[in-house]
Motif scaffolding. Structure first.
Motif, PDB file in Angstrom:
ATOM      1  N   LYS A  63       5.095   2.762  -3.195  1.00 16.70           N
ATOM      2  CA  LYS A  63       5.355   3.326  -1.603  1.00 16.70           C
ATOM      3  C   LYS A  63       5.478   1.934  -0.870  1.00 16.70           C
ATOM      4  N   ARG A  64       4.666   0.803  -1.367  1.00 13.99           N
ATOM      5  CA  ARG A  64       4.840  -0.449  -0.539  1.00 13.99           C
ATOM      6  C   ARG A  64       6.133  -1.332  -0.758  1.00 13.99           C
ATOM      7  N   CYS A 112       9.022   0.816   1.171  1.00 12.77           N
ATOM      8  CA  CYS A 112       8.722   0.434   2.705  1.00 12.77           C
ATOM      9  C   CYS A 112       9.140  -0.944   2.879  1.00 12.77           C
ATOM     10  N   ALA A 113       8.897  -1.964   1.903  1.00 11.72           N
ATOM     11  CA  ALA A 113       9.305  -3.269   2.070  1.00 11.72           C
ATOM     12  C   ALA A 113      10.900  -3.274   2.115  1.00 11.72           C
ATOM     13  N   GLU A 114      11.607  -2.627   1.081  1.00  8.11           N
ATOM     14  CA  GLU A 114      12.978  -2.610   1.322  1.00  8.11           C
ATOM     15  C   GLU A 114      13.532  -2.099   2.554  1.00  8.11           C
ATOM     16  N   VAL A 115      12.898  -1.045   3.070  1.00  8.26           N
ATOM     17  CA  VAL A 115      13.390  -0.456   4.392  1.00  8.26           C
ATOM     18  C   VAL A 115      13.055  -1.441   5.432  1.00  8.26           C
ATOM     19  N   VAL A 116      12.085  -2.257   5.604  1.00 10.52           N
ATOM     20  CA  VAL A 116      11.923  -3.239   6.529  1.00 10.52           C
ATOM     21  C   VAL A 116      12.845  -4.471   6.261  1.00 10.52           C
ATOM     22  N   LYS A 117      13.029  -4.855   4.968  1.00  7.35           N
ATOM     23  CA  LYS A 117      14.078  -6.061   4.759  1.00  7.35           C
ATOM     24  C   LYS A 117      15.249  -5.508   5.199  1.00  7.35           C
ATOM     25  N   ALA A 118      15.770  -4.444   5.099  1.00  6.09           N
ATOM     26  CA  ALA A 118      17.069  -3.747   5.476  1.00  6.09           C
ATOM     27  C   ALA A 118      17.186  -4.073   7.092  1.00  6.09           C
ATOM     28  N   MET A 119      16.138  -3.506   7.673  1.00  4.54           N
ATOM     29  CA  MET A 119      16.115  -3.571   9.066  1.00  4.54           C
ATOM     30  C   MET A 119      16.441  -5.017   9.990  1.00  4.54           C
ATOM     31  N   CYS A 153       5.816 -11.090   2.629  1.00  5.39           N
ATOM     32  CA  CYS A 153       4.177 -10.727   2.380  1.00  5.39           C
ATOM     33  C   CYS A 153       4.317  -9.291   1.974  1.00  5.39           C
ATOM     34  N   LEU A 154       5.090  -8.229   2.360  1.00  3.54           N
ATOM     35  CA  LEU A 154       5.121  -6.895   1.893  1.00  3.54           C
ATOM     36  C   LEU A 154       5.662  -6.759   0.495  1.00  3.54           C
ATOM     37  N   GLU A 155       6.699  -7.671   0.162  1.00  2.00           N
ATOM     38  CA  GLU A 155       7.229  -7.644  -1.157  1.00  2.00           C
ATOM     39  C   GLU A 155       6.247  -8.081  -2.136  1.00  2.00           C
ATOM     40  N   LEU A 157      -3.253  -7.137   2.000  1.00  8.54           N
ATOM     41  CA  LEU A 157      -3.171  -6.229   3.555  1.00  8.54           C
ATOM     42  C   LEU A 157      -4.665  -5.963   3.988  1.00  8.54           C
ATOM     43  N   ARG A 158      -5.671  -6.076   3.018  1.00  7.02           N
ATOM     44  CA  ARG A 158      -7.001  -5.769   3.784  1.00  7.02           C
ATOM     45  C   ARG A 158      -7.696  -7.106   3.986  1.00  7.02           C
TER      46      ARG A 158
END
Length: 222
Positions: free
Chosen positions: A88-89, A92-99, A122-124, A129-130
């Motif tokens: 899932k991470r 979502c990293a792909e989505v953020v990168k595209a944005m 960092c997301l990729e 994250l904790r």
């Protein structure tokens, strides 16, 4: 040495400044959702006949990162999944990168250009994250502009005058129109960046919906 504990308002003021809660009171509601879904650990104390929740200092980084991610993905369950599920991470990293790479403006919200790339990296990667705080790419939290009912991703897609294929699919996905999203993504090259990951997520949603329908049909037949 014992960890210091903070109430949610205290933690948010410490992380985002003393004025943020006054400007965006819904931040407290969002932060409390991470208590309810188990992303944050907490203790309860009885204060004047009322139980109050407090998070340890060790959870401040988790709360900070969760609030940043929730400015893009409003569903608290989805944000928790980014922390707990590598697949899932990655999606979502792909989505953020595209944005961040395909949009010239993020709904009028100013970005810190030096931090957007690091945020995606960092997301990729295997960034904890904790244990550490993500670089904040926003000069002002999007929640301050978008309010409690919007997300940066949703607003960007809605504002697009001419949607690219992946934007159209993301719009359908966010609206819960998974069969239409599946039909659209089947027309794209599976080797394009982000297509396989998004297709897997759409297929998963459809499968889960079908399982619920099967269960309801079974219960009706009892």
């Amino acid at each position: 040495m014992d960890s210091r504990f903070y109430s949610i308002p205290e933690a948010l003021r410490l992380l985002f400044g003393s004025d943020m809660l006054r400007e965006v009171p819904s931040l407290r509601t969002k932060a409390n959702s991470f208590l309810r879904n188990g992303l944050l650990t907490f203790k309860e104390d009885l204060i004047v006949h009322k139980k109050s929740k407090f998070i340890p200092e060790t959870e401040l980084d988790t709360l900070f990162n969760a609030m940043l991610l929730s400015s893009i993905f409003t569903d608290s369950k989805e944000v928790k999944a980014i922390f707990c599920e590598p697949e899932k991470r990655a999606q979502c990293a792909e989505v953020v990168k595209a944005m961040f790479t395909r949009q010239h403006s993020l709904a009028g919200i100013a970005l810190s250009s030096s931090k957007t790339t690091t945020f995606v990296t960092c997301l990729e990667g295997d960034f904890d994250l904790r244990a550490n705080r993500l670089p904040n790419p926003f000069k002002t939290l999007p929640q301050a502009t978008l309010g409690s009912n919007g997300s940066l991703l949703r607003v960007l897609l809605a504002q697009a005058a001419v949607l690219e294929p992946m934007d159209s699919i993301l719009m359908k996905y966010l609206d819960g129109e998974w069969l239409e999203a599946q039909a659209l993504i089947s027309q794209l090259d599976i080797n394009l960046a982000g297509v396989a990951e998004l297709k897997a997520e759409i297929d998963k949603k459809i499968h889960e919906a079908e399982e619920v329908d099967d269960l309801l049909d079974f219960m009706r037949g009892l």
